[in-house]
Write a protein that holds these residues in place. Structure first.
Motif, short mmCIF file in Angstrom:
data_model
loop_
_atom_site.label_atom_id
_atom_site.label_comp_id
_atom_site.label_asym_id
_atom_site.label_seq_id
_atom_site.Cartn_x
_atom_site.Cartn_y
_atom_site.Cartn_z
N SER A 21 82.23 51.63 34.14
CA SER A 21 82.60 51.64 32.73
C SER A 21 83.79 50.72 32.51
O SER A 21 84.83 50.84 33.15
CB SER A 21 82.96 53.05 32.28
N SER A 22 83.65 49.81 31.59
CA SER A 22 84.75 48.90 31.29
C SER A 22 85.79 49.58 30.41
O SER A 22 86.94 49.17 30.38
CB SER A 22 84.22 47.63 30.62
N LYS A 23 85.38 50.61 29.70
CA LYS A 23 86.30 51.28 28.78
C LYS A 23 87.24 52.22 29.51
O LYS A 23 88.43 52.14 29.37
CB LYS A 23 85.52 52.07 27.72
N GLY A 24 86.66 53.15 30.26
CA GLY A 24 87.49 54.19 30.86
C GLY A 24 88.24 54.96 29.78
O GLY A 24 89.37 55.35 29.96
N ASP A 25 87.57 55.19 28.65
CA ASP A 25 88.21 55.81 27.51
C ASP A 25 88.07 57.33 27.54
O ASP A 25 87.48 57.89 28.46
CB ASP A 25 87.64 55.23 26.21
N ALA A 26 88.63 57.96 26.54
CA ALA A 26 88.63 59.42 26.48
C ALA A 26 87.21 59.98 26.42
O ALA A 26 86.94 61.04 27.01
CB ALA A 26 89.44 59.90 25.27
N ILE A 27 86.31 59.30 25.75
CA ILE A 27 84.93 59.78 25.65
C ILE A 27 84.28 59.79 27.03
O ILE A 27 83.65 60.76 27.44
CB ILE A 27 84.12 58.92 24.66
N THR A 28 84.47 58.71 27.78
CA THR A 28 83.90 58.61 29.12
C THR A 28 84.46 59.70 30.03
O THR A 28 83.70 60.38 30.73
CB THR A 28 84.20 57.23 29.73
N TRP A 29 85.77 59.87 30.00
CA TRP A 29 86.40 60.90 30.84
C TRP A 29 85.95 62.30 30.44
O TRP A 29 85.72 63.16 31.29
CB TRP A 29 87.92 60.79 30.80
N THR A 30 85.80 62.54 29.14
CA THR A 30 85.35 63.85 28.67
C THR A 30 83.92 64.11 29.11
O THR A 30 83.59 65.22 29.58
CB THR A 30 85.45 63.94 27.14
N ASN A 31 83.06 63.11 29.00
CA ASN A 31 81.67 63.28 29.43
C ASN A 31 81.57 63.53 30.93
O ASN A 31 80.78 64.36 31.38
CB ASN A 31 80.83 62.06 29.03
N LEU A 32 82.37 62.81 31.69
CA LEU A 32 82.39 63.05 33.14
C LEU A 32 82.89 64.46 33.44
O LEU A 32 82.32 65.16 34.27
CB LEU A 32 83.25 62.00 33.85
N GLY A 33 83.94 64.87 32.75
CA GLY A 33 84.46 66.22 32.93
C GLY A 33 83.43 67.28 32.59
O GLY A 33 83.29 68.29 33.29
N ALA A 34 82.67 67.06 31.51
CA ALA A 34 81.61 68.00 31.12
C ALA A 34 80.54 68.10 32.21
O ALA A 34 80.03 69.18 32.49
CB ALA A 34 80.99 67.57 29.80
N CYS A 48 89.48 65.26 34.80
CA CYS A 48 88.88 64.38 33.78
C CYS A 48 89.35 64.75 32.38
O CYS A 48 89.67 63.86 31.58
CB CYS A 48 87.36 64.46 33.87
N PHE A 49 89.38 66.03 32.07
CA PHE A 49 89.83 66.44 30.73
C PHE A 49 91.30 66.08 30.53
O PHE A 49 91.69 65.61 29.45
CB PHE A 49 89.62 67.94 30.52
N ASP A 50 92.10 66.27 31.56
CA ASP A 50 93.52 65.89 31.47
C ASP A 50 93.67 64.39 31.22
O ASP A 50 94.49 63.96 30.41
CB ASP A 50 94.27 66.28 32.75
N LYS A 51 92.87 63.60 31.91
CA LYS A 51 92.91 62.14 31.74
C LYS A 51 92.49 61.75 30.32
O LYS A 51 93.12 60.89 29.68
CB LYS A 51 92.01 61.46 32.77
N ALA A 52 91.45 62.38 29.81
CA ALA A 52 90.99 62.10 28.44
C ALA A 52 92.08 62.42 27.42
O ALA A 52 92.34 61.64 26.50
CB ALA A 52 89.72 62.89 28.14
N ILE A 53 92.74 63.55 27.61
CA ILE A 53 93.81 63.95 26.69
C ILE A 53 95.01 63.03 26.81
O ILE A 53 95.65 62.69 25.81
CB ILE A 53 94.18 65.44 26.93
N GLN A 54 95.29 62.59 28.01
CA GLN A 54 96.39 61.64 28.22
C GLN A 54 96.10 60.32 27.48
O GLN A 54 96.99 59.75 26.86
CB GLN A 54 96.58 61.38 29.71
N LEU A 55 94.85 59.86 27.55
CA LEU A 55 94.48 58.60 26.91
C LEU A 55 94.44 58.72 25.39
O LEU A 55 94.85 57.81 24.68
CB LEU A 55 93.12 58.12 27.42
N THR A 56 93.90 59.83 24.90
CA THR A 56 93.75 60.05 23.46
C THR A 56 94.12 61.50 23.16
O THR A 56 93.26 62.38 23.16
CB THR A 56 92.30 59.75 23.00
N PRO A 57 95.41 61.76 22.91
CA PRO A 57 95.88 63.14 22.73
C PRO A 57 95.22 63.91 21.59
O PRO A 57 95.22 65.14 21.62
CB PRO A 57 97.38 62.97 22.47
N ASN A 58 94.64 63.23 20.63
CA ASN A 58 94.01 63.95 19.51
C ASN A 58 92.48 64.04 19.66
O ASN A 58 91.78 64.30 18.70
CB ASN A 58 94.37 63.29 18.18
#
Length: 124
Positions: A21-34, A48-58
């Motif tokens: 994934s070129s993004k490595g964004d909150a959506i990607t991390w959340t999906n991986l965490g799920a 993964c959820f912690d990383k997603a929240i760190q990238l996009t706190p909201n």
């Protein structure tokens, strides 16, 4: 045996997908965490959820799913904190509202439960 093979395949597949994934964004991390949550890889899911929240706190979905993780562990205080944070960022998501209702029921927080039911009724 097949459960182990399925678990191993999913783990390798999603790790590889994340690395590509070129993004490595909150959506990607959340999906991986799920995905990790679904195959009972608790520590990896939390990371993964912690990383997603760190990238996009909201990002409400990450907060909500991290709440589900804590709920499954019967850590209701942490689950409630995460569900409340998810609700703060996305009060229109019915799954978040449902999770809040369930957690309030489990911790017997009648006041919060009634307030959430009122919100649900008036927001329809």
């Amino acid at each position: 045996f097949f459960y182990f093979i399925d678990k191993l395949f999913k783990h390798l597949y999603f790790d590889k997908a994340l690395k590509k994934s070129s993004k490595g964004d909150a959506i990607t991390w959340t999906n991986l965490g799920a995905t990790y949550l679904k195959i009972s890889e608790r520590d990896k899911a939390l990371e993964c959820f912690d990383k997603a929240i760190q990238l996009t706190p909201n990002w409400a979905n990450a907060w909500n799913l991290r709440g589900v993780l804590y709920f499954r562990e019967s850590d209701y205080d942490k689950a409630l904190e995460n569900f409340e944070k998810a609700f703060e960022f996305n009060s229109g998501d019915t799954s978040i509202l449902n999770n809040l209702n369930v957690i309030c029921f489990f911790i017997e927080n009648a006041v919060s439960y009634i307030m959430l039911l009122r919100f649900a009724v008036y927001s329809i």
